[in-house]
Design an enzyme around this catalytic site. Structure first.
Site, PDB file in Angstrom:
ATOM      1  N   HIS A  56       2.309  14.921 -25.918  1.00  0.00           N
ATOM      2  CA  HIS A  56       1.587  16.198 -25.867  1.00  0.00           C
ATOM      3  C   HIS A  56       1.854  16.905 -27.193  1.00  0.00           C
ATOM      4  O   HIS A  56       2.924  16.739 -27.782  1.00  0.00           O
ATOM      5  CB  HIS A  56       2.162  17.004 -24.699  1.00  0.00           C
ATOM      6  CG  HIS A  56       1.446  18.265 -24.374  1.00  0.00           C
ATOM      7  ND1 HIS A  56       1.622  19.421 -25.086  1.00  0.00           N
ATOM      8  CD2 HIS A  56       0.568  18.557 -23.399  1.00  0.00           C
ATOM      9  CE1 HIS A  56       0.877  20.376 -24.563  1.00  0.00           C
ATOM     10  NE2 HIS A  56       0.216  19.878 -23.530  1.00  0.00           N
ATOM     11  N   ASP A 133      10.561  14.995 -22.591  1.00  0.00           N
ATOM     12  CA  ASP A 133       9.576  15.981 -22.164  1.00  0.00           C
ATOM     13  C   ASP A 133       9.287  15.685 -20.690  1.00  0.00           C
ATOM     14  O   ASP A 133       8.590  14.717 -20.364  1.00  0.00           O
ATOM     15  CB  ASP A 133       8.311  15.843 -23.028  1.00  0.00           C
ATOM     16  CG  ASP A 133       7.169  16.723 -22.532  1.00  0.00           C
ATOM     17  OD1 ASP A 133       7.279  17.288 -21.434  1.00  0.00           O
ATOM     18  OD2 ASP A 133       6.153  16.821 -23.241  1.00  0.00           O
ATOM     19  N   GLN A 136       5.660  16.529 -17.009  1.00  0.00           N
ATOM     20  CA  GLN A 136       4.866  15.832 -15.993  1.00  0.00           C
ATOM     21  C   GLN A 136       5.717  14.953 -15.086  1.00  0.00           C
ATOM     22  O   GLN A 136       5.175  14.280 -14.214  1.00  0.00           O
ATOM     23  CB  GLN A 136       3.787  14.963 -16.669  1.00  0.00           C
ATOM     24  CG  GLN A 136       2.766  15.735 -17.468  1.00  0.00           C
ATOM     25  CD  GLN A 136       1.807  16.533 -16.592  1.00  0.00           C
ATOM     26  OE1 GLN A 136       1.712  16.308 -15.383  1.00  0.00           O
ATOM     27  NE2 GLN A 136       1.107  17.470 -17.191  1.00  0.00           N
ATOM     28  N   LYS A 159       3.753  23.821 -13.413  1.00  0.00           N
ATOM     29  CA  LYS A 159       3.257  22.492 -13.052  1.00  0.00           C
ATOM     30  C   LYS A 159       3.929  21.988 -11.780  1.00  0.00           C
ATOM     31  O   LYS A 159       3.712  20.858 -11.361  1.00  0.00           O
ATOM     32  CB  LYS A 159       3.513  21.514 -14.189  1.00  0.00           C
ATOM     33  CG  LYS A 159       2.730  21.870 -15.436  1.00  0.00           C
ATOM     34  CD  LYS A 159       2.933  20.893 -16.540  1.00  0.00           C
ATOM     35  CE  LYS A 159       2.343  21.401 -17.823  1.00  0.00           C
ATOM     36  NZ  LYS A 159       0.884  21.528 -17.759  1.00  0.00           N
ATOM     37  N   CYS A 305      -4.547  18.095 -25.027  1.00  0.00           N
ATOM     38  CA  CYS A 305      -3.450  18.351 -25.971  1.00  0.00           C
ATOM     39  C   CYS A 305      -2.752  17.064 -26.383  1.00  0.00           C
ATOM     40  O   CYS A 305      -1.541  17.064 -26.657  1.00  0.00           O
ATOM     41  CB  CYS A 305      -2.410  19.326 -25.406  1.00  0.00           C
ATOM     42  SG  CYS A 305      -3.076  20.923 -25.028  1.00  0.00           S
TER      43      CYS A 305
HETATM   44  C1  LIG Z   1       3.560  16.245 -21.058  1.00  0.00           C
HETATM   45  C2  LIG Z   1       3.463  17.704 -21.382  1.00  0.00           C
HETATM   46  N1  LIG Z   1       4.299  18.241 -22.264  1.00  0.00           N
HETATM   47  C3  LIG Z   1       4.260  19.536 -22.570  1.00  0.00           C
HETATM   48  C4  LIG Z   1       3.359  20.392 -22.006  1.00  0.00           C
HETATM   49  C5  LIG Z   1       3.362  21.833 -22.389  1.00  0.00           C
HETATM   50  O1  LIG Z   1       3.720  22.607 -21.293  1.00  0.00           O
HETATM   51  P1  LIG Z   1       3.633  24.203 -21.328  1.00  0.00           P
HETATM   52  O2  LIG Z   1       2.243  24.524 -21.780  1.00  0.00           O
HETATM   53  O3  LIG Z   1       3.903  24.615 -19.927  1.00  0.00           O
HETATM   54  O4  LIG Z   1       4.647  24.688 -22.276  1.00  0.00           O
HETATM   55  C6  LIG Z   1       2.454  19.881 -21.084  1.00  0.00           C
HETATM   56  C7  LIG Z   1       1.429  20.761 -20.528  1.00  0.00           C
HETATM   57  O5  LIG Z   1       0.352  20.385 -20.197  1.00  0.00           O
HETATM   58  C8  LIG Z   1       2.510  18.514 -20.747  1.00  0.00           C
HETATM   59  O6  LIG Z   1       1.669  17.992 -19.859  1.00  0.00           O
END
Ligand SMILES: Cc1ncc(COP(=O)(O)O)c(C=O)c1O
Lengths: 346, 89
Positions: A56, A133, A136, A159, A305
């Site tokens: 992401h 990270d 998910q 999430k 993203c």
């Molecule tokens: C794999 C992953 N990393 C990071 C993020 C970023 O999360 P946040 O926007 O809640 O900071 C997301 C959000 O969609 C994500 O799916």
């Protein structure tokens, strides 16, 4: 209540101590915290940060920004054409220069679960740290930071049935103890003492986690996240995952009935949770999302993203993405497939 | 005199390489917006009476009864405004 929330969340990911859970705004802020507080003080020219092409943007951009400041190199590990991580390539990119490996536990585009434990082991063999990270993964499967041996884990409340604006950075205590603060202000200091001689303030930091939580925290968000964790625990994370896998399996089978639909990424359920990226022949992903929206079905369209994954690996302009969670049903998937079949008229 | 702001709630650029543009009509004006557009654009296809594939001045776009439209290959906001004005006002 705020500290009780911390205990609950820390316990949920099996942290050794609740002081290892820092409340932040979400995954993005958590990764930025590591990139700035740890990265700016521990990385420099000649050092390498290892990430994958499936990340992401929030696990790419903070490293690209800080690399411009500190002059370290970023290496991108390949992703296979089925969306799985190229483990050989990732592991071959480790060297004594590698200082941190950053990898998503579950891809937000494909739902593919990465073996982060394997990568953490490789990182530690080279004396590097491992940032996971978990945006998910924490909402969808049991995550145990001790078992993974992750040095950092980032995730977001919104999430996992919690509110927006709250998330967590887990960090091993010995690392957090050594790290500099992220932002300055109240709460994160022990003392701010004005010295007559120098005409300046001498500052001593608070202990972690408060050292990283400058200013009035998002108390409501933290309490909301605690309640979300309680709710998920009552269901049981194994049941959450098996429900998602059941739905994904059902959807994958039914989507095959749609002649214009192409599924992207591996369909191997042993390494996948409830996300299905797809395209519909002759339609942009945004068309597909709007068409679904018209029938009350919400999917996501675009790069999600994760532009490098779309352009470098899948060679796609964008994709549509169906995703499932505890509240979805097979009946909803039937409806979704009916709608996909209507697209064949276009 | 009616203006675009009377009808358009927001315009969203999309994320992805296609650079499609989604126009969201104001909820209370969506039926009027749809009626105006249907009068002026040419119908190419209709799905179940809720999704319309239309053409207007060599441009094809889709209109949804939920009150959204998706335009492709629009050069810039100026061109979009010009087309929306011709379709709506
Ligand atoms: C794999 C992953 N990393 C990071 C993020 C970023 O999360 P946040 O926007 O809640 O900071 C997301 C959000 O969609 C994500 O799916």
């Amino acid at each position: 209540m705020f500290e009780k929330s911390r205990e609950k969340v820390a316990h949920f990911i099996n942290a050794r101590n609740s002081s290892e859970a820092i409340f932040v705004r979400g995954t993005t802020e958590a990764i930025n915290l590591v990139a700035y507080s740890w990265g700016l003080n521990n990385l420099g020219a000649g050092d390498e940060v290892l990430v994958s092409l499936m990340e992401h943007h929030s696990n790419i951009v903070p490293w690209e920004i800080t690399s411009k400041i500190k002059g370290f190199t970023i290496k991108y590990a390949n992703v296979n054409s089925d969306g799985t991580l190229d483990y050989d390539d990732f592991e071959s990119k480790f060297s004594s220069k590698t200082k941190i490996a950053c990898l998503s536990h579950v891809s937000n585009v494909t739902g593919i679960i990465n073996d982060v434990k394997r990568i953490a082991k490789a990182a530690h063999d080279y004396g590097a740290l491992m940032l996971v990270d978990g945006a998910q993964s924490v909402p969808h499967l049991k995550v145990d930071v001790q078992d993974l041996d992750a040095d950092f884990l980032a995730f977001s409340g919104h999430k996992m049935l919690g509110p927006t604006g709250i998330g967590v950075l887990y960090g091993k205590k010995d690392l957090l103890d050594k790290m500099s603060p992220f932002q300055g202000g109240g709460e994160m200091i022990k003392e701010v003492e004005f010295a007559q001689e120098s005409g300046r303030c001498g500052i001593s930091w608070n202990e972690p986690p408060w050292k990283f939580e400058a200013g009035t925290p998002n108390i409501c968000g933290a309490v909301g996240l605690m309640e979300a964790v309680k709710y998920l625990e009552a269901i049981g994370m194994d049941d959450v995952l098996s429900h998602e896998k059941e739905l994904t399996n059902y959807a994958l089978e039914r989507m095959k009935e749609c002649s214009k639909v192409t599924l992207h990424g591996s369909s191997d359920l042993s390494i996948k949770c409830g996300i299905i990226p797809f395209s519909v022949q002759g339609l942009s992903s945004h068309d597909v999302a709007l068409l679904c929206d018209n029938y009350g079905i919400m999917i996501r369209s675009g790069f999600h993203c994760a532009q490098p994954l779309h352009q470098q690996v899948f060679k796609l302009q964008s994709s549509a993405r169906a995703s499932f969670y505890i509240y979805n049903t097979t009946g909803e998937i039937d409806r979704f497939v009916e709608v996909l079949k209507e697209f064949e008229q276009l | 005199m009616a203006t675009l702001e009377d009808y358009v709630a927001r315009v969203e650029g999309t994320c992805g390489a296609e650079k499609d543009v989604i126009v969201v009509f104001k909820y209370e004006k969506k039926d009027e917006a749809i009626a105006n557009i249907m009068k002026r654009a040419k119908m190419k296809n209709s799905i179940a009476g809720i999704i319309f594939e239309l053409t207007f001045q060599d441009l094809s776009f889709r209109l949804y009864t939920s009150g959204k439209a998706i335009f492709r290959s629009i050069k810039d906001r100026e061109e979009l405004n010009r087309i929306l004005a011709s379709l709506l006002l």
